[in-house]
Design a protein around this motif. Structure first.
Motif, short mmCIF file in Angstrom:
data_model
loop_
_atom_site.label_atom_id
_atom_site.label_comp_id
_atom_site.label_asym_id
_atom_site.label_seq_id
_atom_site.Cartn_x
_atom_site.Cartn_y
_atom_site.Cartn_z
N ALA A 134 41.69 -7.95 70.61
CA ALA A 134 42.57 -8.47 69.55
C ALA A 134 43.47 -7.38 68.97
N GLY A 135 43.26 -6.13 69.40
CA GLY A 135 44.15 -5.05 68.97
C GLY A 135 43.60 -4.15 67.89
N VAL A 136 42.32 -4.22 67.60
CA VAL A 136 41.72 -3.43 66.53
C VAL A 136 41.52 -1.97 66.93
N GLY A 137 41.32 -1.70 68.21
CA GLY A 137 40.94 -0.37 68.68
C GLY A 137 41.98 0.70 68.45
N HIS A 138 41.49 1.89 68.14
CA HIS A 138 42.36 3.06 67.97
C HIS A 138 41.58 4.30 68.39
N VAL A 139 42.14 5.05 69.32
CA VAL A 139 41.53 6.29 69.77
C VAL A 139 42.54 7.40 69.56
N ASP A 140 42.11 8.45 68.87
CA ASP A 140 42.97 9.59 68.58
C ASP A 140 42.18 10.86 68.91
N GLY A 141 42.35 11.36 70.10
CA GLY A 141 41.57 12.52 70.52
C GLY A 141 40.10 12.14 70.61
N ALA A 142 39.26 12.85 69.88
CA ALA A 142 37.82 12.59 69.89
C ALA A 142 37.45 11.48 68.90
N ASN A 143 38.38 11.11 68.02
CA ASN A 143 38.10 10.07 67.02
C ASN A 143 38.41 8.69 67.57
N LYS A 144 37.51 7.77 67.31
CA LYS A 144 37.76 6.37 67.63
C LYS A 144 37.21 5.54 66.47
N ASN A 145 37.65 4.31 66.39
CA ASN A 145 37.27 3.48 65.25
C ASN A 145 36.28 2.37 65.63
N PHE A 146 35.48 2.61 66.64
CA PHE A 146 34.51 1.61 67.05
C PHE A 146 33.28 2.28 67.67
N LEU A 147 32.17 1.56 67.60
CA LEU A 147 30.93 1.98 68.23
C LEU A 147 30.28 0.75 68.83
N VAL A 148 30.03 0.80 70.14
CA VAL A 148 29.30 -0.27 70.81
C VAL A 148 27.81 0.08 70.74
N VAL A 149 27.03 -0.84 70.19
CA VAL A 149 25.60 -0.62 70.02
C VAL A 149 24.85 -1.52 70.99
N ASP A 150 23.94 -0.90 71.74
CA ASP A 150 23.05 -1.68 72.60
C ASP A 150 21.61 -1.21 72.37
N SER A 151 20.70 -1.68 73.18
CA SER A 151 19.28 -1.37 72.97
C SER A 151 18.96 0.12 73.16
N LYS A 152 19.85 0.84 73.82
CA LYS A 152 19.62 2.27 74.06
C LYS A 152 20.29 3.17 73.02
N THR A 153 21.06 2.59 72.10
CA THR A 153 21.77 3.38 71.10
C THR A 153 20.77 3.89 70.06
N PRO A 154 20.68 5.22 69.89
CA PRO A 154 19.76 5.75 68.88
C PRO A 154 20.20 5.37 67.47
N LEU A 155 19.25 5.14 66.61
CA LEU A 155 19.52 4.81 65.21
C LEU A 155 20.40 5.87 64.57
N SER A 156 20.16 7.13 64.91
CA SER A 156 20.94 8.22 64.33
C SER A 156 22.43 8.09 64.65
N LYS A 157 22.75 7.58 65.83
CA LYS A 157 24.16 7.41 66.21
C LYS A 157 24.82 6.30 65.39
N ILE A 158 24.07 5.24 65.10
CA ILE A 158 24.60 4.16 64.27
C ILE A 158 24.83 4.67 62.85
N GLU A 159 23.85 5.40 62.31
CA GLU A 159 23.98 5.97 60.97
C GLU A 159 25.17 6.94 60.90
N GLU A 160 25.29 7.77 61.91
CA GLU A 160 26.37 8.75 61.96
C GLU A 160 27.74 8.07 61.98
N ALA A 161 27.88 7.01 62.79
CA ALA A 161 29.16 6.28 62.86
C ALA A 161 29.47 5.63 61.53
N PHE A 162 28.47 5.01 60.90
CA PHE A 162 28.68 4.36 59.62
C PHE A 162 29.15 5.37 58.57
#
Length: 119
Positions: free
Chosen positions: A28-56
């Motif tokens: 829908a056009g929400v994504g934005h990637v600027d170098g190492a920064n991006k505005n999204f995180l895909v979470v699946d069963s292998k995503t560590p909790l720390s990565k979700i907390e860090e993204a938030f």
């Protein structure tokens, strides 16, 4: 610096969600990637909790993000962080996913509104 200039640079929506939700929003056009920064995180069963907390935490500190969309079932993993967040911007919105329906009893924004009105 006035309030308008503080918020006028908030041009992006960030997403923390399952693959279907993030993919749909990116299409829908929400994504934005600027170098190492991006505005999204895909979470699946292998995503560590720390990565979700860090993204938030990263998304809540960024000055270019106006809204953070997070699947409600993923918000449950970091419920304390979501409930403790008390800033107006970026605004946190919990959204349903294909496999997890929306539950208003868990929504942090709705809980705040209910407390405000003494419910």
């Amino acid at each position: 610096m006035n309030a308008i200039s503080t918020y006028k640079d908030r041009n992006f929506i960030a997403v923390i969600g399952d693959e279907d939700s993030v993919t749909g929003l990116l299409l829908a056009g929400v994504g934005h990637v600027d170098g190492a920064n991006k505005n999204f995180l895909v979470v699946d069963s292998k995503t560590p909790l720390s990565k979700i907390e860090e993204a938030f935490i990263e998304f809540t500190k960024r000055k270019d993000i106006a809204i953070i969309l997070i699947n409600q079932h993923i918000a449950e993993y970091i419920r304390q962080l979501v409930d403790d967040y008390d800033q107006a911007f970026p605004t946190i919105l919990e959204i349903p996913s294909k496999d997890h329906p929306y539950d208003p009893e868990k929504d942090s924004v709705l809980k705040r509104v209910q407390r405000l009105f003494g419910e």
